[in-house]
Design a protein around this motif. Structure first.
Motif, PDB file in Angstrom:
ATOM      1  N   UNK A 208       0.941  -0.823  -0.128  1.00 21.29           N
ATOM      2  CA  UNK A 208       0.063  -0.228   0.176  1.00 21.29           C
ATOM      3  C   UNK A 208       0.474   1.478   0.183  1.00 21.29           C
ATOM      4  N   UNK A 209       1.752   1.538   0.508  1.00 22.77           N
ATOM      5  CA  UNK A 209       3.330   2.214   0.727  1.00 22.77           C
ATOM      6  C   UNK A 209       3.763   2.607  -0.556  1.00 22.77           C
ATOM      7  N   UNK A 210       4.001   1.596  -1.574  1.00 20.12           N
ATOM      8  CA  UNK A 210       4.783   1.699  -2.730  1.00 20.12           C
ATOM      9  C   UNK A 210       3.233   2.334  -3.870  1.00 20.12           C
ATOM     10  N   UNK A 211       2.184   1.923  -3.750  1.00 20.83           N
ATOM     11  CA  UNK A 211       1.625   2.572  -4.104  1.00 20.83           C
ATOM     12  C   UNK A 211       1.070   3.699  -3.889  1.00 20.83           C
ATOM     13  N   UNK A 212       0.646   3.690  -3.023  1.00 22.22           N
ATOM     14  CA  UNK A 212      -0.070   5.558  -2.306  1.00 22.22           C
ATOM     15  C   UNK A 212       1.699   6.444  -3.124  1.00 22.22           C
ATOM     16  N   UNK A 213       2.752   5.642  -2.839  1.00 28.11           N
ATOM     17  CA  UNK A 213       3.608   6.953  -2.995  1.00 28.11           C
ATOM     18  C   UNK A 213       3.563   6.804  -4.262  1.00 28.11           C
ATOM     19  N   UNK A 214       3.713   5.850  -5.742  1.00 28.68           N
ATOM     20  CA  UNK A 214       3.736   5.798  -6.812  1.00 28.68           C
ATOM     21  C   UNK A 214       2.385   7.373  -8.089  1.00 28.68           C
ATOM     22  N   UNK A 215       0.913   6.847  -6.899  1.00 29.20           N
ATOM     23  CA  UNK A 215      -0.206   6.992  -7.492  1.00 29.20           C
ATOM     24  C   UNK A 215       0.004   8.572  -7.024  1.00 29.20           C
ATOM     25  N   UNK A 216       0.403   9.094  -6.288  1.00 31.36           N
ATOM     26  CA  UNK A 216       0.832  10.510  -5.200  1.00 31.36           C
ATOM     27  C   UNK A 216       1.859  11.022  -6.326  1.00 31.36           C
ATOM     28  N   UNK A 217       2.501  10.732  -6.314  1.00 32.69           N
ATOM     29  CA  UNK A 217       3.903  10.753  -7.096  1.00 32.69           C
ATOM     30  C   UNK A 217       3.327  12.107  -8.494  1.00 32.69           C
ATOM     31  N   UNK A 218       1.573  11.056  -8.573  1.00 29.68           N
ATOM     32  CA  UNK A 218       1.851  10.890 -10.631  1.00 29.68           C
ATOM     33  C   UNK A 218       0.477  11.770 -10.391  1.00 29.68           C
ATOM     34  N   UNK A 219       0.101  12.163  -8.935  1.00 31.86           N
ATOM     35  CA  UNK A 219      -0.999  13.446  -9.419  1.00 31.86           C
ATOM     36  C   UNK A 219      -0.304  14.746  -8.528  1.00 31.86           C
ATOM     37  N   UNK A 220       0.792  14.885  -8.259  1.00 31.63           N
ATOM     38  CA  UNK A 220       1.589  15.737  -7.391  1.00 31.63           C
ATOM     39  C   UNK A 220       1.875  16.308  -8.726  1.00 31.63           C
ATOM     40  N   UNK A 221       2.847  15.634  -9.858  1.00 29.24           N
ATOM     41  CA  UNK A 221       3.671  16.189 -10.803  1.00 29.24           C
ATOM     42  C   UNK A 221       3.645  16.232 -11.783  1.00 29.24           C
ATOM     43  N   UNK A 222       2.746  15.371 -11.947  1.00 31.46           N
ATOM     44  CA  UNK A 222       2.208  14.749 -13.618  1.00 31.46           C
ATOM     45  C   UNK A 222       0.691  15.723 -13.972  1.00 31.46           C
ATOM     46  N   UNK A 223      -0.117  14.873 -13.161  1.00 28.66           N
ATOM     47  CA  UNK A 223      -1.374  15.391 -14.130  1.00 28.66           C
ATOM     48  C   UNK A 223      -2.137  16.169 -13.044  1.00 28.66           C
ATOM     49  N   UNK A 224      -3.098  17.416 -12.897  1.00 31.41           N
ATOM     50  CA  UNK A 224      -3.089  17.669 -15.010  1.00 31.41           C
ATOM     51  C   UNK A 224      -2.030  18.665 -15.896  1.00 31.41           C
ATOM     52  N   UNK A 225      -1.677  18.039 -16.558  1.00 31.95           N
ATOM     53  CA  UNK A 225      -0.253  18.608 -17.232  1.00 31.95           C
ATOM     54  C   UNK A 225      -0.535  19.848 -17.310  1.00 31.95           C
ATOM     55  N   UNK A 226       0.590  20.692 -16.812  1.00 27.08           N
ATOM     56  CA  UNK A 226       0.431  21.943 -16.764  1.00 27.08           C
ATOM     57  C   UNK A 226      -0.090  22.889 -15.374  1.00 27.08           C
ATOM     58  N   UNK A 227      -0.949  21.601 -14.695  1.00 30.16           N
ATOM     59  CA  UNK A 227      -1.457  22.360 -12.998  1.00 30.16           C
ATOM     60  C   UNK A 227      -1.504  21.813 -12.175  1.00 30.16           C
TER      61      UNK A 227
END
Length: 407
Positions: A208-227
């Protein structure tokens, strides 16, 4: 007009006054940055513990659930920050001291402290709980010994070992806390315990920690692009990420402590040099320090209430646990490893006890009935106070001497 001197409002004023004095007095006396942990406990005892009519919440024996909740939040915030601040995780060799401390030293320390508890007259379940709660290095009060905030670099091997140990061992001590709970309830089945509380809950916590780290990383830094959230620099999302990861992991029957550490560790891999990591760490550290200060004052306030239960055997148990058991067992577990003599001695000695210990005992006491619970709490409270003196007042000076850092 009447002045209604209610204990509740006196307590609020006392907590605030104790915290301000703990950070102000060392600067007034010595003109330097203080290590406030021991002073917070002392002032808590002086300002609150000796005032008649204080709220019963300061007594952990009768208010374990309240203590459990506050300590739990402080620990999970600290564990997230611990994972987030680690810059370099690439070298497995750097992790071997922590793995030795967690997989070898901690179970042996639990067994040794439990044995001392039996010698001191504690029932078996209570002695096991004391060992499980008192063995892990605390991620909250060990902050002065850990690596610095994200993106600072350096990461001296001594600090790295203590940081990674503090991040891992709280989650991995939990199976032994559950063993104590099951012993107290009379329902312990060692096979079922190993399968569920050791294997399943650890694996779920890591996953769960690994999955949360990966998902939150995408949500914080990638999606949505530019915002992205990282562009907004909203540190409050750190608390949201911690609570979501911890809560979902516990719902999945995993160890949330382990999950939030791993989440912070893997979140840090996403855009590793982004300033957002510094904002997340700063926000979480502020929450951690505030909760820790209040808990240390509360521990001080509890000392006069627990004093009658501090007999000579509990005092000897505390002393041996802090200055003999942990240093000796950790020293032996690190034999032949990557740490040299001085570093190995420092890592072995600095097994800081703190808020995690409070949580484990409060949580277990809320789940089952333990004999000699007053003596257990006396060991915990006075043991933490002793650790703030032995470890807290020496850590800064020792770390500067060993690592060569500027004071």
């Amino acid at each position: 007009m009447t002045f209604d001197l209610t204990p509740y409002h006196i307590a609020l004023a006392g907590i605030g006054a104790a915290i301000i004095l703990a950070f102000w007095l060392p600067r007034f006396v010595g003109g330097r940055e203080p290590t406030a942990s021991a002073l917070l406990v002392v002032l808590g005892a002086a300002v609150l513990g000796l005032v008649p009519g204080m709220p019963a919440v300061f007594n952990p024996v009768t208010n374990a659930p309240e203590w459990s909740v506050v300590a739990e939040i402080a620990v999970i915030v600290a564990l997230f920050g611990t994972g987030l601040r680690i810059d370099n995780i690439a070298s497995f060799a750097r992790w071997t001291p922590a793995l030795r401390l967690v997989l070898i030293a901690m179970p042996l320390t639990i067994a040794a402290i439990a044995g001392l508890g039996l010698w001191a007259g504690l029932p078996l379940a209570t002695a096991v709980l004391l060992g499980a709660a008192f063995a892990p290095t605390d991620p909250v009060l060990a902050g002065d010994l850990q690596v610095g905030p994200p993106r600072e670099g350096g990461e001296h091997p001594l600090r790295f070992a203590l940081t990674t140990e503090a991040g891992l061992n709280d989650g991995l001590a939990f199976p032994f806390v559950y063993a104590a709970i099951l012993l107290a309830a009379g329902t312990l089945d060692w096979g079922a315990w190993a399968g569920f509380y050791v294997v399943w809950k650890i694996l779920v916590g890591l996953g769960c920690g690994a999955a949360a780290g990966w998902l939150l990383g995408k949500g914080f830094f990638t999606v949505p692009h530019g915002h992205t959230l990282a562009d907004a620099n909203a540190g409050v999302v750190a608390l949201a990420a911690i609570l979501a990861t911890y809560g979902l992991t516990e719902l999945a029957e995993g160890y949330g402590f382990l999950a939030v550490f791993v989440m912070g560790l893997l979140l840090r891999r996403e855009e590793a040099e982004h300033s957002f990591h510094t904002s997340l760490h700063s926000f979480s550290e502020t929450i951690e320090h505030a909760l820790t200060a209040m808990l240390l004052v509360a521990i001080g306030a509890s000392l006069p209430q627990l004093w009658p239960w501090l007999d000579w055997r509990i005092a000897v148990l505390i002393a041996l646990s802090l200055i003999v058991v942990r240093p000796v067992v950790a020293w032996l577990s690190l034999a032949g490893g990557t740490l040299g003599g001085t570093h190995r001695a420092a890592v072995s000695f600095y097994g800081v006890r703190g808020i995690g210990t409070v949580f484990y005992v409060a949580y277990a006491a809320s789940e089952a009935s333990f004999g000699s619970i007053e003596r257990l709490w006396a060991a915990v409270a006075f043991g933490i106070f002793a650790s703030t003196i032995i470890h807290g007042l020496t850590a800064g000076w020792v770390m500067q001497r060993i690592t060569g850092e500027d004071g």
